[in-house]
Motif scaffolding. Structure first.
Motif, PDB file in Angstrom:
ATOM      1  N   ALA A   1      -7.767  -1.411   4.090  1.00 38.85           N
ATOM      2  CA  ALA A   1      -6.937  -2.447   4.009  1.00 38.85           C
ATOM      3  C   ALA A   1      -7.507  -3.477   5.232  1.00 38.85           C
ATOM      4  CB  ALA A   1      -5.496  -2.108   4.316  1.00 38.85           C
ATOM      5  N   ALA A   2      -7.831  -2.932   6.227  1.00 40.87           N
ATOM      6  CA  ALA A   2      -8.194  -3.660   7.539  1.00 40.87           C
ATOM      7  C   ALA A   2      -9.517  -4.407   7.271  1.00 40.87           C
ATOM      8  CB  ALA A   2      -8.384  -2.689   8.766  1.00 40.87           C
TER       9      ALA A   2
ATOM     10  N   VAL B   1      -8.937  -7.672  -6.149  1.00 40.62           N
ATOM     11  CA  VAL B   1      -8.903  -6.439  -7.013  1.00 40.62           C
ATOM     12  C   VAL B   1      -8.276  -5.234  -6.112  1.00 40.62           C
ATOM     13  CG1 VAL B   1      -9.326  -4.549  -8.531  1.00 40.62           C
ATOM     14  CG2 VAL B   1     -10.392  -6.698  -8.968  1.00 40.62           C
ATOM     15  N   VAL B   2      -7.003  -4.974  -5.978  1.00 41.74           N
ATOM     16  CA  VAL B   2      -6.706  -4.091  -4.759  1.00 41.74           C
ATOM     17  C   VAL B   2      -6.246  -2.671  -5.272  1.00 41.74           C
ATOM     18  CG1 VAL B   2      -4.815  -3.905  -3.107  1.00 41.74           C
ATOM     19  CG2 VAL B   2      -5.998  -5.964  -3.608  1.00 41.74           C
ATOM     20  N   ASP B   3      -6.612  -1.517  -5.084  1.00 42.27           N
ATOM     21  CA  ASP B   3      -6.042  -0.277  -5.197  1.00 42.27           C
ATOM     22  C   ASP B   3      -4.830   0.024  -4.557  1.00 42.27           C
ATOM     23  OD1 ASP B   3      -5.665   2.440  -6.226  1.00 42.27           O
ATOM     24  OD2 ASP B   3      -7.432   3.181  -4.719  1.00 42.27           O
ATOM     25  N   LEU B   4      -3.641   0.561  -5.232  1.00 43.18           N
ATOM     26  CA  LEU B   4      -2.578   0.620  -4.377  1.00 43.18           C
ATOM     27  C   LEU B   4      -2.692   1.821  -3.294  1.00 43.18           C
ATOM     28  CD1 LEU B   4       0.365   0.818  -7.123  1.00 43.18           C
ATOM     29  CD2 LEU B   4       0.245  -0.667  -5.084  1.00 43.18           C
TER      30      LEU B   4
ATOM     31  N   VAL C   1      -1.637  -4.837   1.275  1.00 41.51           N
ATOM     32  CA  VAL C   1      -2.825  -5.677   1.286  1.00 41.51           C
ATOM     33  C   VAL C   1      -2.216  -7.062   0.491  1.00 41.51           C
ATOM     34  CG1 VAL C   1      -5.050  -5.746   0.204  1.00 41.51           C
ATOM     35  CG2 VAL C   1      -4.464  -3.771   1.623  1.00 41.51           C
ATOM     36  N   VAL C   2      -1.599  -6.767  -0.627  1.00 44.81           N
ATOM     37  CA  VAL C   2      -1.190  -7.801  -1.469  1.00 44.81           C
ATOM     38  C   VAL C   2      -0.326  -8.959  -0.734  1.00 44.81           C
ATOM     39  CG1 VAL C   2       0.385  -8.371  -3.383  1.00 44.81           C
ATOM     40  CG2 VAL C   2      -1.210  -6.338  -3.684  1.00 44.81           C
TER      41      VAL C   2
ATOM     42  N   LYS D   1      -1.739 -12.678   0.125  1.00 45.60           N
ATOM     43  CA  LYS D   1      -0.569 -13.971  -0.524  1.00 45.60           C
ATOM     44  C   LYS D   1      -0.255 -14.821   0.747  1.00 45.60           C
ATOM     45  CE  LYS D   1      -0.448 -14.072  -4.738  1.00 45.60           C
ATOM     46  NZ  LYS D   1      -1.172 -15.098  -5.358  1.00 45.60           N
ATOM     47  N   ARG D   2      -0.373 -14.114   2.025  1.00 46.74           N
ATOM     48  CA  ARG D   2       0.079 -14.824   3.301  1.00 46.74           C
ATOM     49  C   ARG D   2      -1.083 -15.553   3.706  1.00 46.74           C
ATOM     50  NH1 ARG D   2      -0.931 -15.203   8.081  1.00 46.74           N
ATOM     51  NH2 ARG D   2      -2.320 -13.396   8.183  1.00 46.74           N
TER      52      ARG D   2
END
Length: 179
Positions: free
Chosen positions: A38-39, A54-57, A67-68, A72-73
């Motif tokens: 994430a970082a 594409v983001v793994d949960l 991360v999502v 978006k921010r």
């Protein structure tokens, strides 16, 4: 310099899978970067926001939902497809509520991911059917996730959940409907 190809950020902690996706999406004409956590993903998006992600949960340092939210921010226009190896309806719905375009369960491939971007971008938010899962479904998914975290050890999962092993086995055997 103006970009010719859309950019995609692949956030996946599995090095092999991330490499496969990066190569496959690059071969399809996209400008692709990978991030193992994430970082790194947030730092790259802060430097240069991607058009798609594409983001793994499940990531080693944070939830993919975080991360999502952060992507978006940084740039509300970023289209995001969330990947999950657990098929959790509750977390997938939360990802969509946070702004993800779509979600997919693993295993998947570049073509399915690109199709998910297309489907998600074509649907207006009011057209996305978001149904709240039943309590039984959420409970079953939580038990499945704890079981995976315990490497399939039912006795250990039962201890973590604070229930008797046999009760857990009975509940796991009763797969609830998709609602």
């Amino acid at each position: 310099m103006a970009r010719t190809f859309p950019t995609i950020l692949v956030v996946e902690d599995d090095d092999v899978f991330r490499g496969v996706l990066v190569r496959a999406l690059t071969a399809r004409g996209y400008d692709v970067e990978g991030a193992a956590d994430a970082a790194t993903a947030i730092a790259r998006a802060t430097d240069d926001s991607p058009e798609m992600a594409v983001v793994d949960l499940r990531l080693p340092d944070a939830s993919g939902l975080d991360v999502v939210r952060e992507l978006k921010r940084i740039d509300p226009a970023t289209a995001i497809v969330v990947l999950t190896g657990y098929g959790s309806i509750a977390t997938a719905l939360e990802a969509v509520r946070l702004g993800a375009t779509h979600y997919l369960t693993k295993p998947t491939d570049a073509d399915r991911i690109l199709a998910a971007f297309e489907r998600g971008l074509l649907a207006r938010p009011r057209e996305l059917a978001i149904e709240t899962p039943s309590l039984a479904r959420v409970e079953w998914e939580h038990m499945q996730r704890v079981l995976v975290d315990c490497n399939g050890n039912v006795s250990e999962a039962a201890r973590v959940l604070g229930m008797h092993r046999r009760s857990l086995q009975r509940k796991l055997a009763k797969r609830p409907s998709n609602s």
